[in-house]
Enzyme design. Structure first.
Site, PDB file in Angstrom:
ATOM      1  N   SER A  61       0.827  -1.210   0.000  1.00  0.00           N
ATOM      2  CA  SER A  61       0.000   0.000   0.000  1.00  0.00           C
ATOM      3  C   SER A  61       0.864   1.263   0.000  1.00  0.00           C
ATOM      4  CB  SER A  61      -0.962   0.004   1.190  1.00  0.00           C
ATOM      5  OG  SER A  61      -0.280   0.144   2.408  1.00  0.00           O
ATOM      6  N   ARG A 101      13.263  -7.216   6.004  1.00  0.00           N
ATOM      7  CA  ARG A 101      14.634  -7.671   6.190  1.00  0.00           C
ATOM      8  C   ARG A 101      15.531  -6.481   6.479  1.00  0.00           C
ATOM      9  NH1 ARG A 101      16.017 -12.831   4.269  1.00  0.00           N
ATOM     10  NH2 ARG A 101      14.131 -13.901   3.608  1.00  0.00           N
ATOM     11  N   ILE A 102      16.600  -6.745   7.185  1.00  0.00           N
ATOM     12  CA  ILE A 102      17.591  -5.702   7.451  1.00  0.00           C
ATOM     13  C   ILE A 102      18.494  -5.588   6.236  1.00  0.00           C
ATOM     14  CG2 ILE A 102      19.568  -5.100   8.907  1.00  0.00           C
ATOM     15  CD1 ILE A 102      17.994  -6.859  11.095  1.00  0.00           C
ATOM     16  N   ASN A 117      13.343   4.406   4.542  1.00  0.00           N
ATOM     17  CA  ASN A 117      12.445   3.406   5.128  1.00  0.00           C
ATOM     18  C   ASN A 117      11.267   4.127   5.761  1.00  0.00           C
ATOM     19  OD1 ASN A 117      11.584   0.823   6.095  1.00  0.00           O
ATOM     20  ND2 ASN A 117      12.357   1.364   8.128  1.00  0.00           N
ATOM     21  N   HIS A 132       8.547   3.488   8.914  1.00  0.00           N
ATOM     22  CA  HIS A 132       8.342   2.638  10.088  1.00  0.00           C
ATOM     23  C   HIS A 132       7.037   3.061  10.768  1.00  0.00           C
ATOM     24  CE1 HIS A 132       9.417  -0.034  13.310  1.00  0.00           C
ATOM     25  NE2 HIS A 132       9.085   0.916  14.171  1.00  0.00           N
ATOM     26  N   ASP A 157      23.145   1.646   9.472  1.00  0.00           N
ATOM     27  CA  ASP A 157      23.485   0.254   9.784  1.00  0.00           C
ATOM     28  C   ASP A 157      22.583  -0.388  10.837  1.00  0.00           C
ATOM     29  OD1 ASP A 157      25.924  -0.226   8.161  1.00  0.00           O
ATOM     30  OD2 ASP A 157      26.634   1.507   9.281  1.00  0.00           O
ATOM     31  N   ASP A 170      16.038   0.561  12.193  1.00  0.00           N
ATOM     32  CA  ASP A 170      15.135   1.698  12.419  1.00  0.00           C
ATOM     33  C   ASP A 170      15.821   2.826  13.204  1.00  0.00           C
ATOM     34  OD1 ASP A 170      13.109   0.161  11.171  1.00  0.00           O
ATOM     35  OD2 ASP A 170      12.580  -0.777  13.058  1.00  0.00           O
ATOM     36  N   GLN A 175      -1.634   7.763   7.487  1.00  0.00           N
ATOM     37  CA  GLN A 175      -0.592   8.803   7.564  1.00  0.00           C
ATOM     38  C   GLN A 175       0.660   8.392   6.797  1.00  0.00           C
ATOM     39  OE1 GLN A 175      -1.167  11.889   8.773  1.00  0.00           O
ATOM     40  NE2 GLN A 175      -3.242  11.059   8.907  1.00  0.00           N
ATOM     41  N   GLU A 176       0.967   7.092   6.810  1.00  0.00           N
ATOM     42  CA  GLU A 176       2.116   6.616   6.025  1.00  0.00           C
ATOM     43  C   GLU A 176       1.952   6.988   4.563  1.00  0.00           C
ATOM     44  OE1 GLU A 176       3.783   2.667   8.290  1.00  0.00           O
ATOM     45  OE2 GLU A 176       2.328   2.338   6.714  1.00  0.00           O
TER      46      GLU A 176
HETATM   47  C1  GAR Z   1       3.691  -0.615   6.796  1.00  0.00           C
HETATM   48  O1  GAR Z   1       2.829  -0.292   7.851  1.00  0.00           O
HETATM   49  C2  GAR Z   1       5.116  -0.307   7.171  1.00  0.00           C
HETATM   50  O2  GAR Z   1       5.246   0.807   7.979  1.00  0.00           O
HETATM   51  C3  GAR Z   1       5.513  -1.552   7.892  1.00  0.00           C
HETATM   52  O3  GAR Z   1       4.918  -2.606   7.155  1.00  0.00           O
HETATM   53  C4  GAR Z   1       3.723  -2.122   6.567  1.00  0.00           C
HETATM   54  C5  GAR Z   1       3.763  -2.466   5.088  1.00  0.00           C
HETATM   55  O4  GAR Z   1       2.556  -2.171   4.475  1.00  0.00           O
HETATM   56  N1  GAR Z   1       6.923  -1.681   7.943  1.00  0.00           N
HETATM   57  C6  GAR Z   1       7.560  -2.208   8.965  1.00  0.00           C
HETATM   58  O5  GAR Z   1       7.010  -2.636   9.951  1.00  0.00           O
HETATM   59  C7  GAR Z   1       9.074  -2.239   8.810  1.00  0.00           C
HETATM   60  N2  GAR Z   1       9.692  -2.453  10.075  1.00  0.00           N
HETATM   61  P1  GAR Z   1       2.451  -2.079   2.897  1.00  0.00           P
HETATM   62  O6  GAR Z   1       3.099  -3.341   2.331  1.00  0.00           O
HETATM   63  O7  GAR Z   1       0.981  -2.066   2.642  1.00  0.00           O
HETATM   64  O8  GAR Z   1       3.152  -0.829   2.449  1.00  0.00           O
END
Ligand code: GAR
Length: 215
Positions: free
Chosen positions: A17, A97-98, A113, A115, A148, A151, A179-180
């Site tokens: 998304s 993944r890291i 990234n 988060h 490195d 988050d 919000q993302e």
């Molecule tokens: C999102 O909420 C993102 O912030 C989170 O995974 C979801 C992916 O949603 N990421 C993490 O937790 C990374 N540590 P999406 O595939 O619908 O974009």
């Protein structure tokens, strides 16, 4: 405001998304960018289907040699794919993944990234559930440059949401995701406008910031 077109490579493991929010921002000309390639470590991930729907090259990358990181041969192949497709900006969008130094060195200060928490609180997995369990009253999301750590990189921007009585992990995550979907295009717009510079841990914004419609 003059902007430079970004050539984005997306790495994701799930629904995609956030990738979709970037596609949408490009389509309505709120972001001067093109998504050149989408790569997933999960063969059947919806993010790959979404990419194909938009005629974006979509690749599954076999990362099974490692459980939690992008390393070794898969990392090399990932960098190769990104370079072959002319990528200059790497967007981690739900990539579970890291990423390691070789990828970061291949795209210096150009790996981002998102988060689902207000870092530095609640790094790692299921951040929205961590926040709910902790009892915070305000949650949110963070877009940051990747370094490195997990988050830990310099923060570009954050957006907040209230935690409501009766929230479940799912309802809170959905509110954070709204919000993302604003935050990622906004952060990328700042980069395309050349508005950001990194000084140590701080991301400094130049005086002139682009308005939402700038290209
Ligand atoms: C999102 O909420 C993102 O912030 C989170 O995974 C979801 C992916 O949603 N990421 C993490 O937790 C990374 N540590 P999406 O595939 O619908 O974009």
């Amino acid at each position: 405001m003059r902007t430079k077109k970004l050539h984005i490579g997306v790495l994701g493991s799930g629904a995609g998304s956030n990738m979709q929010s970037v596609v949408d921002a490009v389509q309505v000309k709120k972001l001067n960018a093109e998504i050149n390639i989408v790569i997933s470590d999960v063969a059947g991930a919806t993010i790959l289907d979404r990419a194909r729907t938009h005629n974006i090259p979509a690749h599954w990358l076999d990362c099974s040699a490692y459980r939690t990181k992008l390393d070794g041969e898969a990392e090399r192949a990932c960098i190769q794919l990104m370079n072959d497709h002319g990528v200059d900006t790497v967007v981690l969008a739900g990539f579970m993944r890291i990423v390691k130094r070789r990828l970061l060195d291949a795209f210096p200060n150009r790996v981002l990234n998102i988060h689902p928490a207000l870092l530095p609180a609640f790094p790692g997995l299921y951040a929205w559930k961590q926040a709910l369990d902790y009892g915070v009253k305000v949650a949110g999301c963070t877009v940051h440059f990747v370094d490195d750590g997990t988050d830990t990189g310099p923060i570009i921007l954050q957006k907040t949401v209230p935690v409501l009585e009766g929230d479940t992990p799912e309802t809170l995550h959905a509110r954070i995701q709204e919000q993302e979907h604003l935050a990622y295009p906004e952060a990328l717009r700042l980069i395309s406008a050349g508005c950001l510079r990194v000084e140590g841990r701080r991301v400094i914004m130049n005086d002139s910031t682009p308005d939402a419609s700038a290209r």
